[in-house]
Design a protein around this motif. Structure first.
Motif, PDB file in Angstrom:
ATOM      1  N   PHE A   2       0.945  -1.196   0.109  1.00  0.00           N
ATOM      2  CA  PHE A   2      -0.047   0.011   0.188  1.00  0.00           C
ATOM      3  C   PHE A   2       0.921   1.265   0.005  1.00  0.00           C
ATOM      4  CE2 PHE A   2      -3.378  -2.534   2.612  1.00  0.00           C
ATOM      5  CZ  PHE A   2      -3.881  -2.902   1.532  1.00  0.00           C
ATOM      6  N   ILE A   3       2.354   1.280   0.133  1.00  0.00           N
ATOM      7  CA  ILE A   3       3.072   2.220   0.168  1.00  0.00           C
ATOM      8  C   ILE A   3       4.089   2.377  -0.865  1.00  0.00           C
ATOM      9  CG2 ILE A   3       2.763   2.633   2.582  1.00  0.00           C
ATOM     10  CD1 ILE A   3       5.681   1.222   2.899  1.00  0.00           C
ATOM     11  N   THR A   4       4.601   3.552  -1.117  1.00  0.00           N
ATOM     12  CA  THR A   4       5.546   3.681  -2.111  1.00  0.00           C
ATOM     13  C   THR A   4       6.988   3.712  -1.670  1.00  0.00           C
ATOM     14  OG1 THR A   4       5.336   6.094  -2.107  1.00  0.00           O
ATOM     15  CG2 THR A   4       4.200   4.874  -3.759  1.00  0.00           C
ATOM     16  N   PRO A   5       8.028   3.480  -2.490  1.00  0.00           N
ATOM     17  CA  PRO A   5       9.263   3.666  -1.752  1.00  0.00           C
ATOM     18  C   PRO A   5       9.416   5.081  -1.330  1.00  0.00           C
ATOM     19  CG  PRO A   5       9.640   2.306  -3.772  1.00  0.00           C
ATOM     20  CD  PRO A   5       8.069   3.041  -3.601  1.00  0.00           C
ATOM     21  N   GLY A   6      10.063   5.334  -0.115  1.00  0.00           N
ATOM     22  CA  GLY A   6      10.330   6.530   0.473  1.00  0.00           C
ATOM     23  C   GLY A   6       9.161   7.230   1.297  1.00  0.00           C
ATOM     24  N   THR A   7       8.171   6.354   1.675  1.00  0.00           N
ATOM     25  CA  THR A   7       6.932   6.886   2.365  1.00  0.00           C
ATOM     26  C   THR A   7       7.434   6.712   3.893  1.00  0.00           C
ATOM     27  OG1 THR A   7       5.390   5.965   0.714  1.00  0.00           O
ATOM     28  CG2 THR A   7       4.577   6.342   3.128  1.00  0.00           C
ATOM     29  N   LYS A   8       7.264   7.546   4.611  1.00  0.00           N
ATOM     30  CA  LYS A   8       7.451   7.374   6.155  1.00  0.00           C
ATOM     31  C   LYS A   8       6.479   6.643   6.631  1.00  0.00           C
ATOM     32  CE  LYS A   8       9.786  12.057   6.445  1.00  0.00           C
ATOM     33  NZ  LYS A   8      10.830  11.781   6.484  1.00  0.00           N
ATOM     34  N   VAL A   9       7.056   5.564   7.486  1.00  0.00           N
ATOM     35  CA  VAL A   9       6.255   4.687   8.151  1.00  0.00           C
ATOM     36  C   VAL A   9       6.466   4.576   9.551  1.00  0.00           C
ATOM     37  CG1 VAL A   9       6.342   3.062   6.043  1.00  0.00           C
ATOM     38  CG2 VAL A   9       8.150   2.936   7.812  1.00  0.00           C
ATOM     39  N   TYR A  10       5.777   3.890  10.439  1.00  0.00           N
ATOM     40  CA  TYR A  10       6.063   3.709  11.811  1.00  0.00           C
ATOM     41  C   TYR A  10       5.445   2.444  12.242  1.00  0.00           C
ATOM     42  CZ  TYR A  10       0.946   5.075  11.412  1.00  0.00           C
ATOM     43  OH  TYR A  10      -0.292   5.236  11.312  1.00  0.00           O
ATOM     44  N   MET A  13       1.763   0.222  11.379  1.00  0.00           N
ATOM     45  CA  MET A  13       1.183   0.741  10.144  1.00  0.00           C
ATOM     46  C   MET A  13       1.077  -0.391   9.369  1.00  0.00           C
ATOM     47  SD  MET A  13       2.602   3.676   8.006  1.00  0.00           S
ATOM     48  CE  MET A  13       1.871   4.142   6.190  1.00  0.00           C
ATOM     49  N   VAL A  14      -0.047  -0.504   8.684  1.00  0.00           N
ATOM     50  CA  VAL A  14      -0.251  -1.675   7.940  1.00  0.00           C
ATOM     51  C   VAL A  14       0.434  -1.331   6.219  1.00  0.00           C
ATOM     52  CG1 VAL A  14      -2.178  -3.191   6.694  1.00  0.00           C
ATOM     53  CG2 VAL A  14      -2.141  -2.475   9.101  1.00  0.00           C
ATOM     54  N   ILE A  15       1.226  -2.000   5.845  1.00  0.00           N
ATOM     55  CA  ILE A  15       1.951  -1.541   4.570  1.00  0.00           C
ATOM     56  C   ILE A  15       1.410  -2.557   3.255  1.00  0.00           C
ATOM     57  CG2 ILE A  15       3.846  -0.532   5.801  1.00  0.00           C
ATOM     58  CD1 ILE A  15       5.262  -3.060   4.978  1.00  0.00           C
ATOM     59  N   GLY A  16       0.872  -3.595   3.655  1.00  0.00           N
ATOM     60  CA  GLY A  16       0.520  -4.456   2.495  1.00  0.00           C
ATOM     61  C   GLY A  16      -0.450  -5.795   2.953  1.00  0.00           C
ATOM     62  N   VAL A  17      -0.640  -6.452   2.039  1.00  0.00           N
ATOM     63  CA  VAL A  17      -1.421  -7.624   2.211  1.00  0.00           C
ATOM     64  C   VAL A  17      -0.523  -8.753   2.065  1.00  0.00           C
ATOM     65  CG1 VAL A  17      -3.593  -8.895   1.647  1.00  0.00           C
ATOM     66  CG2 VAL A  17      -3.535  -6.716   1.516  1.00  0.00           C
ATOM     67  N   GLY A  18      -0.476  -9.826   3.124  1.00  0.00           N
ATOM     68  CA  GLY A  18       0.052 -11.077   2.622  1.00  0.00           C
ATOM     69  C   GLY A  18      -0.684 -12.203   2.251  1.00  0.00           C
ATOM     70  N   ASP A  22      -2.613 -14.466   9.092  1.00  0.00           N
ATOM     71  CA  ASP A  22      -1.976 -13.949  10.135  1.00  0.00           C
ATOM     72  C   ASP A  22      -1.208 -12.616   9.767  1.00  0.00           C
ATOM     73  OD1 ASP A  22      -2.933 -16.256  11.505  1.00  0.00           O
ATOM     74  OD2 ASP A  22      -0.971 -17.008  11.486  1.00  0.00           O
ATOM     75  N   ASP A  23      -1.035 -11.796  10.856  1.00  0.00           N
ATOM     76  CA  ASP A  23      -0.318 -10.456  10.806  1.00  0.00           C
ATOM     77  C   ASP A  23       1.071 -10.880  10.780  1.00  0.00           C
ATOM     78  OD1 ASP A  23      -2.652  -9.040  10.597  1.00  0.00           O
ATOM     79  OD2 ASP A  23      -2.664  -8.498  12.805  1.00  0.00           O
ATOM     80  N   VAL A  24       1.915 -10.118  10.046  1.00  0.00           N
ATOM     81  CA  VAL A  24       3.158 -10.670   9.792  1.00  0.00           C
ATOM     82  C   VAL A  24       4.047  -9.305  10.207  1.00  0.00           C
ATOM     83  CG1 VAL A  24       5.423 -11.336   8.277  1.00  0.00           C
ATOM     84  CG2 VAL A  24       3.076 -12.361   8.267  1.00  0.00           C
ATOM     85  N   PRO A  25       4.795  -9.252  11.091  1.00  0.00           N
ATOM     86  CA  PRO A  25       5.707  -7.857  11.413  1.00  0.00           C
ATOM     87  C   PRO A  25       6.785  -7.836  10.788  1.00  0.00           C
ATOM     88  CG  PRO A  25       5.778  -9.291  13.413  1.00  0.00           C
ATOM     89  CD  PRO A  25       4.792  -9.997  12.440  1.00  0.00           C
ATOM     90  N   VAL A  26       6.760  -6.893   9.926  1.00  0.00           N
ATOM     91  CA  VAL A  26       8.279  -6.711   8.972  1.00  0.00           C
ATOM     92  C   VAL A  26       8.969  -5.344   9.378  1.00  0.00           C
ATOM     93  CG1 VAL A  26       7.257  -8.076   7.221  1.00  0.00           C
ATOM     94  CG2 VAL A  26       6.611  -5.709   7.313  1.00  0.00           C
ATOM     95  N   ASN A  27      10.329  -5.297   9.017  1.00  0.00           N
ATOM     96  CA  ASN A  27      10.875  -3.984   9.079  1.00  0.00           C
ATOM     97  C   ASN A  27      11.075  -3.484   7.632  1.00  0.00           C
ATOM     98  OD1 ASN A  27      12.857  -2.009   9.544  1.00  0.00           O
ATOM     99  ND2 ASN A  27      14.081  -2.980  10.746  1.00  0.00           N
ATOM    100  N   VAL A  28      10.237  -2.643   7.118  1.00  0.00           N
ATOM    101  CA  VAL A  28      10.511  -1.934   5.756  1.00  0.00           C
ATOM    102  C   VAL A  28      11.777  -1.313   5.701  1.00  0.00           C
ATOM    103  CG1 VAL A  28       7.928  -2.371   5.307  1.00  0.00           C
ATOM    104  CG2 VAL A  28       8.640  -0.124   6.408  1.00  0.00           C
ATOM    105  N   CYS A  29      12.047  -0.635   6.842  1.00  0.00           N
ATOM    106  CA  CYS A  29      13.268   0.137   6.547  1.00  0.00           C
ATOM    107  C   CYS A  29      14.814  -0.652   6.488  1.00  0.00           C
ATOM    108  CB  CYS A  29      13.385   1.232   7.980  1.00  0.00           C
ATOM    109  SG  CYS A  29      12.077   2.239   8.117  1.00  0.00           S
ATOM    110  N   ARG A  30      14.666  -1.913   6.874  1.00  0.00           N
ATOM    111  CA  ARG A  30      15.967  -2.655   6.709  1.00  0.00           C
ATOM    112  C   ARG A  30      16.351  -2.844   5.308  1.00  0.00           C
ATOM    113  NH1 ARG A  30      15.630  -8.419   8.820  1.00  0.00           N
ATOM    114  NH2 ARG A  30      16.179  -7.757  10.779  1.00  0.00           N
ATOM    115  N   THR A  31      17.660  -2.342   5.128  1.00  0.00           N
ATOM    116  CA  THR A  31      18.416  -2.342   3.841  1.00  0.00           C
ATOM    117  C   THR A  31      18.822  -3.626   3.222  1.00  0.00           C
ATOM    118  OG1 THR A  31      20.389  -2.005   4.785  1.00  0.00           O
ATOM    119  CG2 THR A  31      19.039  -0.144   3.972  1.00  0.00           C
TER     120      THR A  31
END
Length: 96
Positions: A2-10, A13-18, A22-31
């Motif tokens: 649901f988010i584009t690259p460079g979007t500020k997240v916290y 926040m729900v960022i997509g659908v798997g 179940d809910d999957v916690p992910v770190n979208v800031c990890r390189t």
């Protein structure tokens, strides 16, 4: 997604659908790890799907019982009711 690259997240926040319920916690800031050894075609195989832009009605239909919708003049953001993942898991275990 649901988010584009460079979007500020916290956190929370729900960022997509798997593909699982179940809910999957992910770190979208990890390189991506930069190492010297790579397979020859591994970078070429990565294809990003354009993010899905949901309307207000679609966001309201998508909401689960433990989620909220943040409406701002520029954004519609889906988030969890309890932002901290460890607190969410404690509340889930207490509820069972």
């Amino acid at each position: 997604m649901f988010i584009t690259p460079g979007t500020k997240v916290y956190g929370g926040m729900v960022i997509g659908v798997g593909n699982k319920s179940d809910d999957v916690p992910v770190n979208v800031c990890r390189t991506k790890h930069l190492t010297n050894t790579r397979a020859s075609g591994s970078d070429e195989a990565l294809r990003l799907v354009p993010p899905k832009q949901l309307s207000l009605e679609q966001c309201l239909e998508f909401l689960a019982d433990d989620e909220l919708l943040e409406v701002t003049p520029k954004n519609l953001r889906l988030r969890k009711r309890i932002l901290d993942h460890s607190l969410r898991m404690k509340m889930l275990m207490r509820g069972k």
